[in-house]
Design a protein around this motif. Structure first.
Motif, mmCIF file in Angstrom:
data_model
loop_
_atom_site.group_PDB
_atom_site.id
_atom_site.type_symbol
_atom_site.label_atom_id
_atom_site.label_comp_id
_atom_site.label_asym_id
_atom_site.label_seq_id
_atom_site.Cartn_x
_atom_site.Cartn_y
_atom_site.Cartn_z
ATOM 1 N N VAL A 118 40.087 43.251 26.097
ATOM 2 C CA VAL A 118 39.102 43.086 27.175
ATOM 3 C C VAL A 118 39.153 41.664 27.718
ATOM 4 N N GLN A 119 39.290 40.685 26.827
ATOM 5 C CA GLN A 119 39.341 39.296 27.272
ATOM 6 C C GLN A 119 40.575 39.034 28.144
ATOM 7 N N LYS A 120 41.704 39.629 27.776
ATOM 8 C CA LYS A 120 42.908 39.487 28.606
ATOM 9 C C LYS A 120 42.707 40.159 29.959
ATOM 10 N N LYS A 121 42.053 41.320 29.942
ATOM 11 C CA LYS A 121 41.801 42.049 31.187
ATOM 12 C C LYS A 121 40.888 41.252 32.113
ATOM 13 N N ILE A 122 39.901 40.578 31.524
ATOM 14 C CA ILE A 122 39.000 39.747 32.332
ATOM 15 C C ILE A 122 39.799 38.702 33.097
ATOM 16 N N SER A 138 40.084 38.853 37.102
ATOM 17 C CA SER A 138 39.461 37.708 37.777
ATOM 18 C C SER A 138 40.449 37.028 38.714
ATOM 19 N N VAL A 139 41.714 36.904 38.250
ATOM 20 C CA VAL A 139 42.737 36.292 39.103
ATOM 21 C C VAL A 139 42.963 37.138 40.350
ATOM 22 N N MET A 140 43.019 38.478 40.160
ATOM 23 C CA MET A 140 43.217 39.349 41.318
ATOM 24 C C MET A 140 42.045 39.238 42.295
ATOM 25 N N ALA A 141 40.828 39.229 41.760
ATOM 26 C CA ALA A 141 39.646 39.116 42.630
ATOM 27 C C ALA A 141 39.686 37.816 43.422
ATOM 28 N N GLN A 142 40.096 36.742 42.765
ATOM 29 C CA GLN A 142 40.190 35.453 43.444
ATOM 30 C C GLN A 142 41.242 35.496 44.547
ATOM 31 N N GLU A 143 42.394 36.130 44.269
ATOM 32 C CA GLU A 143 43.450 36.224 45.277
ATOM 33 C C GLU A 143 43.021 37.092 46.458
ATOM 34 N N LEU A 144 42.235 38.128 46.188
ATOM 35 C CA LEU A 144 41.774 39.010 47.268
ATOM 36 C C LEU A 144 40.779 38.310 48.194
ATOM 37 N N ARG A 145 40.193 37.234 47.709
ATOM 38 C CA ARG A 145 39.266 36.474 48.557
ATOM 39 C C ARG A 145 39.985 35.377 49.346
ATOM 40 N N ASP A 146 41.303 35.241 49.107
ATOM 41 C CA ASP A 146 42.078 34.186 49.758
ATOM 42 C C ASP A 146 43.057 34.816 50.762
ATOM 43 N N PRO A 147 42.779 34.712 52.070
ATOM 44 C CA PRO A 147 43.666 35.333 53.073
ATOM 45 C C PRO A 147 45.094 34.799 53.045
ATOM 46 N N ALA A 148 45.317 33.660 52.398
ATOM 47 C CA ALA A 148 46.670 33.101 52.355
ATOM 48 C C ALA A 148 47.459 33.575 51.144
ATOM 49 N N SER A 149 46.806 34.302 50.238
ATOM 50 C CA SER A 149 47.502 34.713 49.013
ATOM 51 C C SER A 149 48.444 35.880 49.276
#
Length: 476
Positions: free
Chosen positions: A182-186, A190-201
């Protein structure tokens, strides 16, 4: 004629046919279109050019020397592979060979030299002085045989450090394993969510582009926003799961005893982990450096082996397969007689460790490609935005070359990396000198049921797809 040249002409004929017309349209693109005189060759399929580099320049004398020495170098590779005991897990090998192999491994592990041996000796002395503090806990947890204390230290010390490293070694370790997952999944979500909020990613661009091929532009943006919100909800849910699992562990007496024992052994664990990590990084660095230093000469030798027109060849590094996991170290491309997109002339895998040459071929050879559906690679497009790629077909006729080099010194242990990983995953196999390794043997033998040992594989394929680079490449 040397085995290194056997079959080269047949492969050359097949590849050249691919270069001239890989799909019947004469453009080498793999689009399957039937172009007529009124249809331009460069349709929308051909709008993107491949981002690649020409064959690297190599000293002509060194290249000629490497080409001339292939038979000699291949013979030395075979001699090196033959010097080490068979592990007994490949088809045709025996349990007696396995037992002899395990005895050999234990002897080598117990007589480590250099940095690892120095750390082992230090840990052995330090742990002997303080072992009484944790001995009973180790017996209660099952890391040591039950019964009266024998005094002194357990044997061997590094194995005790290893088994106490993971609570999953215990029968009640499932909760801890789940928490770690679960900790690895977090982290990944979290990284994917952060990238989805970045239009340049790259992730944002790739998903948005995918949605826009199926939906109007405004609806595609809404869909991407919905995906982003879902990922953020996933992170919150996973963090809640982690909190629940942590509370369960904190109320488990067995886990608390293990954690206290681990903390008591932490100084020794850290020393042992430090030397292991340092040696692992050094090994990985050798592999990366080998690929970087070998790329120029290897790509030239592949082009010569296939009799390709070198002025029309170029290379792409670290390409991924279309629709299936996996990566290829290097693809050699060659422009056809007409059209912009090149054809794939050869795939190349680099392995600094001799015992991994057969494993490298299993990754990208024609048989493995057929079994796993690897029929095309994604190559970066020249000047494209958002990581756009060009898909190039990889027909069954495209050869996979394995590039390696003789080691600068003798191996302490000679077997392929996959076997080492399985031994490490199963835990310390030398904890008890009299341990019965039957279960471990059956588990590993099942995983190797369809594998050929490196030497047998080399003898079967000859030198037609193996390229051995001279020591001069290492020194360059």
């Amino acid at each position: 004629r040397c085995a290194a040249g056997a079959g080269a002409q047949a492969t050359h004929d097949s590849v050249m046919g691919q270069l001239l017309s890989c799909c019947g349209c004469g453009c080498g693109c793999g689009c399957g279109a039937a172009h007529d005189e009124d249809t331009p060759l460069l349709s929308s399929v051909h709008a993107l050019r491949v981002r690649s580099t020409p064959l690297p320049e190599v000293d002509g004398s060194a290249l000629g020397d490497a080409e001339a020495r292939q038979c000699e170098l291949l013979a030395r590779v075979a001699e090196t592979l033959a010097r080490y005991p068979p592990p007994g897990v490949y088809p045709g090998e025996t349990r007696e060979q396995w037992d002899a192999f395990m005895a050999h491994v234990k002897k080598v592990v117990d007589t480590d030299e250099g940095d690892r041996g120095t750390v082992k000796a230090t840990v052995r002395v330090q742990m002997a002085e303080h072992f009484a503090d944790v001995e009973q806990a180790l017996r209660t947890l099952g890391f040591l045989p039950s019964g009266p204390s024998t005094g002194g230290e357990p044997s061997p010390v590094p194995d005790i450090c290893e088994v106490t490293r993971s609570f999953a070694k215990l029968s009640r370790g499932a909760c801890k394993e789940k928490l770690e997952r679960v900790q690895k999944k977090i982290i990944s979500v979290s990284v994917m969510a952060q990238e989805l909020r970045d239009p340049a990613s790259e992730t944002y661009c790739r998903l948005l582009k995918g949605f826009e091929t199926k939906l109007p532009k405004d609806k595609a943006a809404e869909r991407l926003a919905a995906v982003t919100e879902q990922r953020e909800r996933d992170v919150a849910r996973l963090r809640n799961d982690a909190s629940t699992l942590t509370q369960q562990l904190q109320s488990d007496p067995t886990y608390l005893l293990w954690a206290a024992t681990r903390d008591a052994l932490k100084p020794y664990l850290d020393q042992w982990a430090g030397i292991d990590s340092r040696m692992g990084r050094a090994s990985n660095a050798r592999g990366v450096n080998f690929e970087q230093r070998s790329r120029a000469m290897a790509s030239r030798l592949v082009a010569r082996r296939l009799h390709l027109p070198e002025d029309r060849c170029h290379v792409v590094q670290n390409v991924v397969w279309t629709g299936v996991p996996g990566e290829v170290d290097l693809a050699v491309l060659c422009n056809g007689a007409a059209g912009d997109l090149p054809a794939v002339a050869a795939l190349v895998e680099f392995k600094a460790h001799l015992f991994d040459i057969a494993a490298a071929y299993r990754q990208s050879g024609p048989e493995a490609r057929a079994e796993s559906g690897k029929v095309a690679i994604e190559v970066p497009a020249e000047g494209a935005a958002c990581g756009e790629t060009v898909r190039l077909p990889v027909p069954a006729s495209v050869p996979c070359f394995v590039v390696t080099m003789l080691p600068p010194h003798e191996y302490h242990l000679g077997f392929e990396t996959k076997l080492r990983e399985l031994l490490n995953k199963q835990g310390p196999f030398s904890l008890s000198p009299d341990a019965d390794h039957t279960a471990l043997y059956e588990t590993i033998r099942a995983r190797f049921a369809n594998r050929n040992p490196p030497l047998r594989w080399l003898q079967q394929v000859g030198g037609s797809i193996v390229i051995v680079l001279p020591d001069s490449v290492r020194e360059s």
